[in-house]
Design a protein around this motif. Structure first.
Motif, PDB file in Angstrom:
ATOM      1  N   GLN A 971       0.845  -1.179   0.000  1.00 32.66           N
ATOM      2  CA  GLN A 971       0.000   0.000   0.000  1.00 32.66           C
ATOM      3  C   GLN A 971       0.888   1.238   0.000  1.00 32.66           C
ATOM      4  O   GLN A 971       1.971   1.241   0.552  1.00 32.66           O
ATOM      5  CB  GLN A 971      -0.925   0.000   1.220  1.00 32.66           C
ATOM      6  N   PRO A 972       0.412   2.310  -0.635  1.00 32.38           N
ATOM      7  CA  PRO A 972       1.213   3.542  -0.674  1.00 32.38           C
ATOM      8  C   PRO A 972       1.133   4.279   0.661  1.00 32.38           C
ATOM      9  O   PRO A 972       0.219   4.092   1.439  1.00 32.38           O
ATOM     10  CB  PRO A 972       0.573   4.340  -1.799  1.00 32.38           C
ATOM     11  N   ILE A 973       2.142   5.126   0.901  1.00 30.63           N
ATOM     12  CA  ILE A 973       2.196   5.993   2.088  1.00 30.63           C
ATOM     13  C   ILE A 973       2.379   7.424   1.590  1.00 30.63           C
ATOM     14  O   ILE A 973       3.337   7.715   0.858  1.00 30.63           O
ATOM     15  CB  ILE A 973       3.359   5.615   3.006  1.00 30.63           C
ATOM     16  N   ASN A 974       1.425   8.318   1.969  1.00 28.38           N
ATOM     17  CA  ASN A 974       1.547   9.697   1.488  1.00 28.38           C
ATOM     18  C   ASN A 974       2.488  10.500   2.373  1.00 28.38           C
ATOM     19  O   ASN A 974       3.091   9.980   3.308  1.00 28.38           O
ATOM     20  CB  ASN A 974       0.173  10.361   1.375  1.00 28.38           C
ATOM     21  N   THR A1003       6.718   7.794  -5.046  1.00 25.14           N
ATOM     22  CA  THR A1003       5.750   7.400  -4.016  1.00 25.14           C
ATOM     23  C   THR A1003       6.366   6.302  -3.153  1.00 25.14           C
ATOM     24  O   THR A1003       6.998   5.387  -3.652  1.00 25.14           O
ATOM     25  CB  THR A1003       4.456   6.878  -4.657  1.00 25.14           C
ATOM     26  N   ARG A1004       6.182   6.453  -1.848  1.00 27.42           N
ATOM     27  CA  ARG A1004       6.660   5.445  -0.910  1.00 27.42           C
ATOM     28  C   ARG A1004       5.603   4.353  -0.784  1.00 27.42           C
ATOM     29  O   ARG A1004       4.427   4.635  -0.618  1.00 27.42           O
ATOM     30  CB  ARG A1004       6.948   6.068   0.460  1.00 27.42           C
ATOM     31  N   TYR A1005       6.069   3.105  -0.829  1.00 28.86           N
ATOM     32  CA  TYR A1005       5.190   1.947  -0.680  1.00 28.86           C
ATOM     33  C   TYR A1005       5.689   1.097   0.475  1.00 28.86           C
ATOM     34  O   TYR A1005       6.887   0.970   0.705  1.00 28.86           O
ATOM     35  CB  TYR A1005       5.179   1.101  -1.953  1.00 28.86           C
ATOM     36  N   LYS A1006       4.755   0.507   1.174  1.00 29.51           N
ATOM     37  CA  LYS A1006       5.081  -0.446   2.236  1.00 29.51           C
ATOM     38  C   LYS A1006       4.626  -1.829   1.797  1.00 29.51           C
ATOM     39  O   LYS A1006       3.492  -1.994   1.341  1.00 29.51           O
ATOM     40  CB  LYS A1006       4.411  -0.058   3.560  1.00 29.51           C
ATOM     41  N   THR A1022       8.470  -7.203   6.387  1.00 27.24           N
ATOM     42  CA  THR A1022       8.039  -5.928   5.808  1.00 27.24           C
ATOM     43  C   THR A1022       9.230  -5.162   5.278  1.00 27.24           C
ATOM     44  O   THR A1022      10.357  -5.350   5.726  1.00 27.24           O
ATOM     45  CB  THR A1022       7.294  -5.070   6.840  1.00 27.24           C
ATOM     46  N   GLU A1023       8.949  -4.299   4.329  1.00 29.74           N
ATOM     47  CA  GLU A1023       9.985  -3.444   3.742  1.00 29.74           C
ATOM     48  C   GLU A1023       9.299  -2.237   3.117  1.00 29.74           C
ATOM     49  O   GLU A1023       8.106  -2.287   2.800  1.00 29.74           O
ATOM     50  CB  GLU A1023      10.798  -4.237   2.699  1.00 29.74           C
ATOM     51  N   GLU A1024      10.013  -1.152   2.981  1.00 26.01           N
ATOM     52  CA  GLU A1024       9.504   0.053   2.324  1.00 26.01           C
ATOM     53  C   GLU A1024      10.458   0.463   1.230  1.00 26.01           C
ATOM     54  O   GLU A1024      11.664   0.251   1.329  1.00 26.01           O
ATOM     55  CB  GLU A1024       9.340   1.193   3.346  1.00 26.01           C
ATOM     56  N   ALA A1025       9.915   1.074   0.181  1.00 23.93           N
ATOM     57  CA  ALA A1025      10.739   1.557  -0.933  1.00 23.93           C
ATOM     58  C   ALA A1025       9.998   2.682  -1.641  1.00 23.93           C
ATOM     59  O   ALA A1025       8.791   2.899  -1.442  1.00 23.93           O
ATOM     60  CB  ALA A1025      11.071   0.433  -1.905  1.00 23.93           C
ATOM     61  N   ILE A1026      10.692   3.405  -2.487  1.00 23.01           N
ATOM     62  CA  ILE A1026      10.163   4.596  -3.159  1.00 23.01           C
ATOM     63  C   ILE A1026      10.466   4.497  -4.650  1.00 23.01           C
ATOM     64  O   ILE A1026      11.566   4.119  -5.050  1.00 23.01           O
ATOM     65  CB  ILE A1026      10.800   5.872  -2.582  1.00 23.01           C
ATOM     66  N   THR A1027       9.459   4.822  -5.449  1.00 22.43           N
ATOM     67  CA  THR A1027       9.702   4.940  -6.884  1.00 22.43           C
ATOM     68  C   THR A1027      10.450   6.236  -7.153  1.00 22.43           C
ATOM     69  O   THR A1027      10.459   7.157  -6.348  1.00 22.43           O
ATOM     70  CB  THR A1027       8.384   4.923  -7.658  1.00 22.43           C
ATOM     71  N   THR A1028      11.086   6.328  -8.319  1.00 21.12           N
ATOM     72  CA  THR A1028      11.946   7.489  -8.604  1.00 21.12           C
ATOM     73  C   THR A1028      11.114   8.683  -9.043  1.00 21.12           C
ATOM     74  O   THR A1028       9.919   8.580  -9.340  1.00 21.12           O
ATOM     75  CB  THR A1028      12.966   7.138  -9.691  1.00 21.12           C
TER      76      THR A1028
END
Length: 1180
Positions: A971-974, A1003-1006, A1022-1028
Motif C-alpha cells: 500500500q502507498p504511504i503519502n 511514491t513510498r510503498y510499504k 516488511t519493507e519500504e521503498a520509493i519509486t523514482t
C-alpha cells in the motif's frame, strides 16, 4: 652499529577477533596462543627464546658458556658465526654444543686462554620454515689491572685550606667501584665538607686538624672477578692556624662557569658540583626554564650530585648548581643533551596466516638521531634473499598478499643509529588449521548479581574462526543488544541477573571445521551489612559494643573481620569478637578511633565503620551497674543414682537484681573441658535438684544473670560419678539400602559416650526378609555405624532393627524399619508403544507398564528418547542428537512438545529405577504434519523506476512443509504517513523475484510479504521503498532569479518605487498634502509588498543554498512553467524529500521549506561507500 636483540617472551592473547567477523567474516592476521598442547601439533618457524647478553664480559677463570636457545616445530638446528664467518665447532676440541640446544661451552679451565676466544658471535636457529638469528654477542674477558707504582709525597697544608686527593684507578673491564678506607679497612667518614666525587677523587672543601692521617687509601673493587686493588697510602698533615680566613665558595669540579653533559635516554643522568670555601658551602640545584621532575629526582653525596632516573629527551636543557656560604655564591651551568639509542614504537610481531590471506609486518622505532630500518629474511639481507611474489617492502612495513605455504619465513628487523641498535625476529607462518577452543570445558563462573560477568572462550584456528555464543540447549545466538562480544572470544554480560544463570556454549567456526565448548554461570546474591555499627560516646572504664550483622548468599561462606583505624585490633582480652558483635570492656582513651567491620566472601566484600569517642567519667560518683559477680561455695548433697542436689551462694548483683541462675555440667570421663547446659532456676533460688544420667563423671558450675548481662562462671563443684546402667535408648536414623544388586547396607546414628550409660557399648544388628518366613539374623558389632549384609536377592524388602547394649545390659526393644536390598537394572522394556500426533509440534506417546518384578528396584519413571530421523521435505537421512523426556512415577503416557513440523521422528521408551535404565522398546516412528512456515529469510527492493519496483527474496529458513505460494501485500504511504489502499497479490512458490508495474512515481510503498504452506500463512517480513522522481518535470525546474524577464520586472518595480518617492518628497516640500496617502495606506501597492506564496510571488530571497545542482532524475512540471513551490534547489531536498508526491499532470505536491532535513537513505538507495582502507597498512 651492530645488530642487537632484547630477548623476551611474548605471551600472545588467545586470538583477537574483531566483532565485524561475526557479520562479514573479514580476513585478518592470526596470533598463535602459546598453549603447550596446541604448539605440539603446529608446524612453526624457529623463535629465539634465550641468549647471552650482547656485551658479554666473562670471567677468565671459568669456562665460557654462550647461550642460544630456540623453539620451533620441527625442532631447529643451530649454527654459529664468529667475527662474521662460519665458526666450525667440530674443529676446536675445546668447544662443544649442548644437545638439543645451540648453547656453546668453551672449556678453558683445563687448557686454553680466554683471550683466544674474544670476538663477536652470532647464533642461527633453522628449520624447514625459516631461520632466526640472535644478537651479536661480544665476548670479552674481565680485567682487573694493578695500580701503577708511584711515589706519593706527604701533603702538608694549613687549617681551612681546600684539598683534593686523586685516586686515578686503573682501567678495568668492567670499570671498578671506588671507595676510600684506612689501613684498618674502615670507610673514611664523609660529610658536606669531605666527599668522594664521581671520578673517585676525595674532595675537602676545607681541612681541619682532625683530617691529619697517614692512611688515606683509595681502593678499586672489580666485582666481576671479586678482586680489590689498593693504591699507595696518602699522608696528609694539617697545621693548625690561630685563625683561618673565611672565603666565598669556588668550584673544585667542574671547572669554569659552564660545561656540557650528554646522556642516553633511559639511563640515569648524574650531574656533580663540588665546591670549596670557608665556611663549608651548601649546594643547590635548579633547572633553567623548567622544574626538576619530582618522582625521578634524587640527591646524592650531600646534594653535591643530582641524579635523574629514566632520563628522556624532555630532560634536555640547562641545569645550574649554586654553591653558597655566608660570604657569597658561585654558579655553574651544565648543558644537558639527551640522545637516544633506538627504542621500539612497534616491534614486529609473529604473523600466522591461512593460505590466500594478506598480512603485514610493521617495524617502527625511534631514537636520536632517527634510526635507519633494515630487513633480513632467514638471516639474509632481504635485498639479496630469494624473491617472494607475495611480499612487498614499503620502508618499515612488509606487505604480504595472497600468501602460500612457501611464504613461511623468519624476518629480522634491524633499527640502528650511532648509539645502538635493536634486532627483532618475527616469523610469518602459513597454516591451515580447524578451530580449537583452548578454554577448559565445563568451567564454572560465579558472579555477584548486578555485576559484569565475563565468560572466556580462548580459541585458535587458521583461517581466523568466527565466534558465536549460545545459552541453553536450544538457545539462539547471543547478540550485542544485551551482551558484549569481545575480540578475544570473551562474552560479557554487563549486568548479570539471576536469570543469567545457566549453561553457555561457545562455537568457533572456519572453513575447516567447528569447535564447541560449554561453560556454566552461577549468579550469587551480594553480601550486605544489614545492621551497621553506630557512632558511640562512652566513658573511660566502661564497656561498649558494636553490632555488625551480615546477610550473604547461602552458598558462600563469609569471613567477618574487625579493624581499628584500618589496622588490626589490639591483642588484648578486653577486645572480644563474636558472630555479630565487637565488645570492648574497660575502655581507655587509646581505644578511641574508627572501628570497621569487613565482611568478605570469595566473590565480594563490604565494610561499614563507626567512630568511638572516649570521654572522662562524670565527676560525681554514680552507682556501678554491672553483671553479677560469679556464685561461689558450690556443694553437692542428696547424691542418688540418677539425681543430686546442688547448693551455692550468690555473688554481688552490682546494683542490678539477679533474674536467674544457669547451671552447666562437664562430663570429665567422655568430654573433658566441654560444658553443657543442665538447668535454669529463678534468681531467688540457691538450690536445684538435678537429674543425672548413668556412668557420667559430673562437675557443675553456676552463672548468675541480671539485666546487664551474665556473670563469669563459678568455680567447678566437686566431681560425682554416677553408676553404670543399661542404655535407655537405641540408635536413631536406622536405614537399609543396597549399594550392589546382592547386598544390604544397614546404617545408623551411633550413641555418644554420654548416652552409652556404661562401658562396653555395642550394637545388635538384626534383619530378615519382609515377605518370607525366615528367622531374624543378628550380629553384634562395636565402634561402627554400618553393617553390610552380602548375598541377598536383588531388591527384596527387609525388616531391620538395631539395638544398643553395654556391659550392664540391653536397651529397650528397638523399632523395626523397612529397607531394600540393592537394585539392578530393569530387565523388560515397555510394550505396546503408541504415538498420537496432536498437531505439527506436539505428539502424545502411550505405552504399557512393565511388570513390577522386572523393574528390580524403585520405579523412578519412564524415559522417552526421541529424535528427528528424516526430513519429509528433503528426504535425506541425517543423525540428529537425541532428546530425552522423563515421566515420573508410574505414568504410561506423556506429551512430546517442541517438535518440528513436517518431519519424521523415531522414539523408544525405557523404564528407569534407582540403578538406571532398562532396555529400550522397539523404535516407533511417526510423522508431524505440515505447519506454517517462518518468514522469508530476506526481502530486498532493487531497480526502482518511475512506475515499477522489483522485489527479491530468499525462501523461509524453516519452510515447515511444502511451500504453495507467497502472499505480497502493499500500500502507498503519502507525505503525512497515511496508508493508502492495500493490494494483495499471490506469487508462485518457485519464484524469488517479482516486479510490480504501473506504480505512482516518487511514491513510498510499504510491502508485507509472507510464505504459505497447506497449513496456512507464516510470519510476515516488511519493507519500504520509493519509486523514482519524474525526470521531465525536475529538468524543467529553473531558477526564476536567473531569468531575464524576472530581472527586468524587478528593475521596473524598483524604478517605479523610486519615482513615487521623489514625487512624494516634492509634494511634501511644497506644503501640499499628498492626496492619495490614505489610498496608499488602504491599498498597498503590490509592487512594493513582499511577494506571497498564495499569489504566486516571492517573499524574502536567500542565496544560502542557491547554487545546489538539481538531483539526478528531477524534472520540471509538464507545462514547462515554474510552480510557486519551485526553487533552484532539488525538490528532494525539501519538505518530505523523495517522499513528496506529484499530481496526475506531474506537478509537485508539497510545501516549500527553507529547512532542508534529508531523510536517511531507505530501500535500495545507494549511499556513498567509504574509500577502501588498505588493511595491511593499518595492521598493528
Amino acid at each position: 652499529m651492530q645488530l642487537k636483540i632484547m630477548p623476551k617472551k611474548k605471551y600472545l592473547s588467545a586470538g583477537r577477533v574483531p566483532l565485524v567477523l561475526f557479520l562479514c567474516q573479514m580476513i585478518s592476521a592470526l596470533e598463535v596462543p602459546l598453549d603447550p598442547k596446541l604448539l605440539e601439533d603446529l608446524v612453526q618457524p624457529p623463535t629465539i627464546t634465550q641468549q647471552s647478553p650482547k656485551d658479554y664480559i666473562i670471567d677468565p677463570r671459568e669456562n665460557i658458556v654462550i647461550q642460544c636457545e630456540a623453539k620451533g616445530k620441527p625442532p631447529p638446528s643451530f649454527s654459529w658465526t664468529r667475527n662474521g664467518t662460519h665458526f666450525d665447532i667440530d674443529k676446536d676440541p675445546l668447544v662443544t654444543m649442548r644437545p638439543g640446544s645451540g648453547t656453546l661451552v668453551i672449556n678453558i679451565m683445563s687448557e686454553g686462554k680466554a683471550e683466544t676466544y674474544e670476538g663477536v658471535y652470532q647464533c642461527t636457529a633453522r628449520n624447514e620454515r625459516g631461520a632466526a638469528i640472535s644478537n651479536n654477542i661480544v665476548i670479552r674477558p674481565s680485567r682487573s689491572p694493578l695500580w701503577t707504582k708511584e711515589k706519593l709525597e706527604p701533603i702538608t697544608l694549613r687549617n681551612g685550606q681546600s684539598l683534593v686527593l686523586p685516586c686515578r684507578p686503573p682501567i678495568g673491564l668492567p670499570p671498578a667501584i671506588i671507595f676510600w678506607m684506612d689501613n684498618s679497612f674502615q670507610r673514611l667518614p664523609q660529610s658536606e665538607r669531605v666527599s668522594q666525587g664521581l671520578n673517585g677523587d676525595l674532595y675537602f672543601s676545607n681541612v681541619l686538624p682532625e683530617d691529619t692521617r697517614e692512611d688515606y687509601i683509595c681502593y678499586a673493587r672489580f666485582n666481576h672477578t671479586q678482586t680489590i686493588q689498593q693504591k699507595q697510602p696518602i699522608s696528609v698533615k694539617v697545621i693548625s692556624a690561630k685563625s683561618s680566613k673565611e672565603r666565598p665558595p669556588t668550584l673544585l669540579t667542574p671547572e669554569g662557569n659552564a660545561s656540557h653533559k650528554e646522556e642516553l635516554r633511559g639511563n640515569v643522568l648524574s650531574l656533580e658540583c663540588i665546591a670549596e670555601g670557608l665556611p663549608t658551602p651548601i649546594i643547590y640545584w635548579i633547572k633553567e626554564d623548567g622544574t626538576l621532575p619530582i618522582n625521578r629526582t634524587l640527591y646524592r653525596n650531600f646534594k653535591k650530585t643530582l641524579q635523574i632516573t629514566h632520563v628522556s629527551e624532555a630532560d634536555s636543557g640547562n641545569y645550574q648548581c649554586i654553591a653558597k656560604n655566608a660570604l657569597g655564591a658561585v654558579h655553574h651551568t651544565i648543558s644537558v643533551t639527551v640522545k637516544a639509542a633506538p627504542y621500539w614504537i612497534t616491534a614486529p610481531q609473529n604473523l600466522v596466516l591461512s593460505p590466500g590471506e594478506d598480512g603485514t609486518l610493521i617495524c617502527r622505532a625511534n631514537g636520536n638521531p632517527k634510526p635507519t630500518i633494515g630487513w633480513l629474511t632467514n638471516g639474509v639481507p632481504i635485498e639479496i634473499a630469494p624473491d617472494d611474489p607475495s611480499r612487498k617492502i614499503d620502508g618499515d612495513t612488509i606487505i604480504f598478499t595472497h600468501v602460500q605455504e612457501r611464504s613461511s619465513a623468519v624476518y629480522q628487523c634491524n633499527a640502528s643509529n650511532e648509539y645502538g641498535y635493536l634486532l627483532a625476529n618475527a616469523f610469518v607462518n602459513v597454516l591451515a588449521e580447524p578451530p580449537r577452543i583452548l578454554t577448559s570445558a565445563n568451567t564454572l563462573y560465579q558472579v555477584i548479581a548486578n555485576r559484569p560477568a565475563l565468560l572466556d572462550c580462548a580459541f585458535f584456528g587458521s583461517p581466523l574462526p568466527t565466534i558465536e555464543w549460545f545459552k541453553g540447549a536450544k538457545g539462539r545466538a547471543l547478540h550485542e543488544d544485551i551482551y558484549v562480544l569481545h575480540e578475544n572470544g570473551t562474552l560479557e554480560i554487563p549486568v548479570a541477573q539471576k536469570d543469567s544463570t545457566g549453561t553457555y556454549t561457545c562455537v568457533a567456526r572456519n572453513k575447516l571445521g567447528v569447535a564447541k565448548n560449554e561453560v556454566h554461570l552461577e549468579i550469587k546474591d551480594p553480601t550486605r551489612i544489614i545492621k551497621q555499627p553506630e557512632y558511640a560516646v562512652v566513658q573511660r572504664g566502661s564497656k561498649v559494643s558494636f553490632e555488625c550483622k551480615v546477610k550473604h548468599d547461602h552458598t558462600l561462606i563469609p569471613t567477618v573481620m574487625w579493624l581499628k583505624d584500618n589496622g588490626e585490633l589490639p591483642s588484648e582480652k578486653r577486645f572480644t569478637v563474636d558472630k555479630d558483635h565487637l565488645v570492648i570492656t574497660d575502655v581507655s582513651d587509646d581505644d578511641g578511633g574508627t572501628y570497621t567491620c569487613m565482611a568478605n566472601t570469595s566473590l565480594d566484600d563490604v565494610s561499614a565503620s563507626a567512630v568511638l569517642r572516649v570521654v572522662a567519667p562524670t565527676p560525681t560518683p554514680a552507682p556501678i551497674y554491672d553483671v553479677p559477680n560469679p556464685p561461689f561455695d558450690l556443694e553437692l548433697t542428696n547424691q542418688l543414682d540418677k539425681s543430686v542436689q546442688l547448693t551455692w551462694t550468690p555473688g554481688d548483683d552490682n546494683n542490678s537484681p539477679i533474674t536467674k541462675f544457669i547451671i552447666e555440667y562437664e562430663d570429665g570421663m567422655h568430654e573433658a573441658g566441654l560444658w553443657h547446659h543442665q538447668a535454669e532456676v529463678s534468681g531467688t533460688q540457691t538450690t536445684a535438684q538435678l537429674k543425672l544420667s548413668p556412668y557420667v563423671n559430673y562437675s557443675f558450675r553456676v552463672m548468675a544473670e541480671n539485666n546487664i548481662g551474665r556473670s563469669s562462671p563459678s568455680e567447678a563443684s566437686e566431681q560425682y560419678l554416677t553408676k553404670a546402667a543399661e542404655p535407655d535408648q537405641n540408635p536413631t536414623a536406622v536405614e537399609g539400602l543396597g549399594t550392589e544388586p546382592d547386598n544390604l547396607v544397614i546404617t545408623w546414628k551411633p550413641l555418644n559416650g554420654f548416652e552409652s550409660n556404661g562401658p562396653g557399648l555395642q550394637y545388635k544388628v538384626s534383619w530378615r526378609q519382609k515377605d518370607g518366613d525366615d528367622e531374624w539374623t543378628s550380629v553384634v558389632v562395636a565402634n561402627v555405624s554400618k553393617y553390610i549384609v552380602s548375598g541377598t536377592p536383588t531388591f527384596v524388602p527387609y525388616l531391620i532393627k538395631v539395638q544398643a547394649l553395654n556391659d550392664v545390659g540391653f536397651a529397650p526393644e528397638p523399632a523395626t524399619v523397612m529397607g531394600h536390598s540393592g537394585e539392578d537394572l530393569p530387565m523388560v522394556a515397555p510394550g505396546n508403544v503408541r504415538v498420537s500426533v496432536v498437531n505439527s509440534t506436539l505428539a502424545e506417546v502411550h505405552w504399557d507398564p512393565v511388570p513390577l518384578k522386572s523393574i528390580r528396584g524403585h520405579l523412578q519413571g519412564y524415559r522417552v528418547y526421541y529424535w528427528k530421523a528424516q526430513s519429509s521435505s528433503k528426504r535425506d537421512r541425517r543423525h540428529i542428537e537425541k532428546k530425552i523426556l522423563t515421566f515420573q512415577g508410574s505414568k504410561t503416557h506423556g506429551m512430546l512438545p517442541g517438535l518440528e513440523p513436517y518431519s519424521h521422528y523415531t522414539l523408544n521408551v525405557r523404564v528407569v529405577n534407582g540403578k538406571g535404565e532398562g532396555p529400550a522398546s522397539s523404535d516407533r516412528g511417526f510423522h508431524t504434519p505440515e505447519g506454517v512456515p517462518s518468514a522469508p529469510s530476506s526481502l530486498k527492493i532493487v531497480n526502482p523506476t518511475l512506475d515499477s519496483l522489483t522485489l527479491e527474496w530468499d525462501p523461509p529458513s524453516h519452510p515447515n512443509g511444502i511451500l504453495t505460494e507467497y502472499t505480497l501485500k502493499y500500500q502507498p504511504i503519502n507525505s503525512t504517513h497515511e496508508l493508502g489502499p492495500l493490494v494483495d497479490i499471490k506469487i508462485p512458490a518457485n519464484k524469488t523475484r517479482w516486479t510490480l508495474k504501473n506504480l505512482n512515481f516518487s511514491t513510498r510503498y510499504k510491502f508485507y510479504f509472507s510464505a504459505q504452506t497447506s497449513a496456512g500463512s507464516g510470519s510476515q517480513i516488511t519493507e519500504e521503498a520509493i519509486t523514482t522522481v519524474d525526470e521531465a518535470m525536475a529538468s524543467r525546474q529553473v531558477d526564476i532569479a536567473t531569468q531575464g524577464w524576472f530581472i527586468g520586472l524587478m528593475c521596473a518595480v524598483a524604478l517605479l518605487i523610486l519615482i513615487l518617492l521623489i514625487v512624494c518628497f516634492i509634494r511634501r516640500n511644497k506644503g501640499g498634502k499628498y492626496p492619495v496617502k490614505e489610498k496608499e495606506d488602504a491599498h498597498a501597492d503590490p509592487e512594493i509588498q513582499p511577494m506571497k506564496e498564495d499569489d504566486g510571488t516571492f517573499g524574502e530571497y536567500s542565496d544560502a543554498e542557491d547554487h545546489k545542482p538539481l538531483k539526478k532524475g528531477s524534472r520540471t512540471p509538464s507545462d514547462r512553467t515554474v510552480k510557486k513551490e519551485d526553487s533552484d534547489d532539488s525538490l528532494v531536498d525539501y519538505g518530505e524529500g523523495v517522499n513528496g508526491q506529484f499530481n496526475e499532470d506531474g506537478s509537485f505536491i508539497g510545501q516549500y521549506s527553507g529547512k532542508k532535513e534529508k531523510e536517511p537513505a531507505e530501500g535500495n538507495e545507494s549511499s556513498e561507500a567509504p574509500s577502501p582502507v588498505n588493511a595491511m597498512n593499518s595492521f598493528v
